[in-house]
Design a protein around this motif. Structure first.
Motif, PDB file in Angstrom:
ATOM      1  N   CYS A  98       0.838  -1.210   0.000  1.00 36.52           N
ATOM      2  CA  CYS A  98       0.000   0.000   0.000  1.00 36.52           C
ATOM      3  C   CYS A  98       0.873   1.260   0.000  1.00 36.52           C
ATOM      4  CB  CYS A  98      -0.949  -0.003   1.195  1.00 36.52           C
ATOM      5  SG  CYS A  98      -0.132   0.254   2.793  1.00 36.52           S
ATOM      6  N   ASP A  99       0.244   2.407  -0.237  1.00 36.05           N
ATOM      7  CA  ASP A  99       0.981   3.672  -0.292  1.00 36.05           C
ATOM      8  C   ASP A  99       1.704   3.958   1.018  1.00 36.05           C
ATOM      9  OD1 ASP A  99       0.245   4.168  -2.883  1.00 36.05           O
ATOM     10  OD2 ASP A  99      -1.403   5.533  -2.377  1.00 36.05           O
ATOM     11  N   GLN A 107       2.900   1.757  10.086  1.00 40.56           N
ATOM     12  CA  GLN A 107       1.925   1.771  11.186  1.00 40.56           C
ATOM     13  C   GLN A 107       0.535   2.175  10.721  1.00 40.56           C
ATOM     14  OE1 GLN A 107       4.033   4.168  10.501  1.00 40.56           O
ATOM     15  NE2 GLN A 107       3.628   6.086  11.554  1.00 40.56           N
ATOM     16  N   TYR A 108       0.434   2.680   9.492  1.00 49.58           N
ATOM     17  CA  TYR A 108      -0.870   3.031   8.918  1.00 49.58           C
ATOM     18  C   TYR A 108      -1.204   2.129   7.725  1.00 49.58           C
ATOM     19  CZ  TYR A 108       0.007   7.132  11.804  1.00 49.58           C
ATOM     20  OH  TYR A 108       0.290   7.961  12.858  1.00 49.58           O
ATOM     21  N   CYS A 109      -0.568   0.972   7.670  1.00 51.05           N
ATOM     22  CA  CYS A 109      -0.778   0.021   6.574  1.00 51.05           C
ATOM     23  C   CYS A 109      -2.270  -0.193   6.323  1.00 51.05           C
ATOM     24  CB  CYS A 109      -0.105  -1.306   6.912  1.00 51.05           C
ATOM     25  SG  CYS A 109      -0.389  -2.611   5.695  1.00 51.05           S
ATOM     26  N   GLU A 110      -2.691  -0.009   5.084  1.00 48.70           N
ATOM     27  CA  GLU A 110      -4.108  -0.099   4.732  1.00 48.70           C
ATOM     28  C   GLU A 110      -4.654  -1.513   4.900  1.00 48.70           C
ATOM     29  OE1 GLU A 110      -4.682   1.474   0.824  1.00 48.70           O
ATOM     30  OE2 GLU A 110      -3.743   3.398   1.314  1.00 48.70           O
ATOM     31  N   ASN A 111      -3.795  -2.485   4.820  1.00 56.44           N
ATOM     32  CA  ASN A 111      -4.237  -3.874   4.907  1.00 56.44           C
ATOM     33  C   ASN A 111      -3.951  -4.511   6.263  1.00 56.44           C
ATOM     34  OD1 ASN A 111      -5.155  -4.133   2.087  1.00 56.44           O
ATOM     35  ND2 ASN A 111      -2.998  -3.721   1.638  1.00 56.44           N
ATOM     36  N   GLY A 112      -3.473  -3.691   7.196  1.00 56.60           N
ATOM     37  CA  GLY A 112      -3.246  -4.175   8.548  1.00 56.60           C
ATOM     38  C   GLY A 112      -1.839  -4.684   8.767  1.00 56.60           C
TER      39      GLY A 112
END
Length: 349
Positions: A98-99, A107-112
């Motif tokens: 992800c972006d 820590q803000y990974c869109e996929n967890g």
């Protein structure tokens, strides 16, 4: 085939922590095995062990402020060699696609992202176990280098407390000619004072007790305000940013009113109860109430290097593994200055 590893964990929310055995995976090509030398104790470890936030799975081995030495390396590891000092914080994997992952904000990974403990391991299956153990296996891309100029025990809290305050201070531009406020002097707050001062900011600490006020001065604060004193609060100069490290319910509106135009109160503590914001307190002055969550891997390396350059480490109380339950009880009462760190060699002694 798995490796049996000694650890200190709990099998139920109401049960004390005790020595247990866990399984660590064998090394994949990009993995390193780290002999854990020291591990800090964070309030999140306490909350997770006692299932305060819900969602804990057992057996549970806490610990996410890990400093150790590389014991083994996988066949494709390029960043580390056996004997290197290494650190592991909260994150041990993410989607990498992800972006946010591409920009170093895992820590803000869109996929967890995968947490170092009590997290489903999306790649290898099972549940992750943390740093209250003799060793850990982690992909090298989620491991950081610990400068050998740092005291290793007191450097361990940089992996969580340090990065948690460094990331927002950097993001909101703490530095020379900036007035930075810090609410609370605990594990996070005392690191925030040291790091903000090292950045060159003018630091004001807000606390409820005179004893903490005296300690804030010792830690390097330029000004200390007793938040219970109406006169001191009303006479406090306006701040560019105020970092809120408090994890208990409290009134943030008083601090919003201490901001300059375009200032921000940024929360990094995690109160169990909602906080209420008065609309006029943010509308008047175009102010913000924001939050920040740890930091990515590259930024965690950055804060370690920054702390080594400025000789910033945590104030710690070094304990043995047998004292972990006592430390949890004291942490719940706020009886620590300012971080417990476990000497992990006492786990197997």
């Amino acid at each position: 085939m798995m490796n049996i590893t000694k650890a200190f964990g709990t099998k139920a929310a109401e049960a004390p922590l005790k020595p247990i055995s866990i399984e660590r995976r064998n090394l994949s090509p990009n993995d390193v095995e780290i002999e854990i030398l020291y591990c800090g104790i964070c309030h999140s470890d306490l909350h997770a062990a006692r299932n305060d936030w819900g969602g804990s799975t057992y057996p549970l081995v806490p610990g996410h402020e890990i400093v150790g030495r590389i014991k083994k390396t996988g066949s494709k590891v390029s960043k580390f060699k056996v004997g290197d000092l290494a650190g592991v914080g909260c994150i041990v994997d993410s989607c990498r696609d992800c972006d946010h992952c591409h920009h170093g904000d895992e820590q803000y990974c869109e996929n967890g992202w995968t947490v170092v403990f009590n997290s489903p391991d999306q790649k290898y299956g099972g549940t992750t176990y943390g740093g209250f153990s003799e060793a850990i296996v982690v992909d090298e891309n989620y491991v950081v280098k610990v400068p050998d100029t740092l005291d290793l025990a007191s450097a361990a809290p940089i992996l969580c407390a340090g990065i948690t305050v460094y990331s927002p201070l950097k993001h909101w531009g703490a530095g020379p000619h900036k007035k930075i406020g810090i609410i609370g002097i605990g594990g996070l707050g005392h690191m925030a004072i040291k790091i903000a001062k090292a950045m060159g900011a003018e630091v004001t600490v807000f606390t409820t007790t005179q004893s903490k006020a005296d300690d804030a001065n010792r830690l390097g604060a330029d000004h200390v305000v007793l938040s219970t004193d109406v006169a001191q609060m009303s006479n406090c100069p306006k701040q560019d940013m105020i970092l809120d490290t408090v994890s208990a319910k409290h009134d943030v509106n008083a601090y919003l009113n201490l901001l300059k135009v375009d200032g921000a109160v940024v929360i990094v503590g995690l109160p169990n109860q909602p906080l209420e914001i008065g609309a006029f307190n943010v509308v008047n002055g175009r102010k913000s109430f924001s939050g920040s969550n740890i930091g990515g891997i590259a930024e965690t390396q950055e804060v370690l290097d920054f702390c080594a350059e400025h000789q910033v480490t945590a104030d710690i109380e070094l304990i043995q593994a047998s004292q972990i339950n006592e430390a949890f009880d004291r942490l719940e009462k706020g009886d620590v200055k300012y971080r417990f760190v476990i000497d992990m060699k006492t786990l197997t002694a």
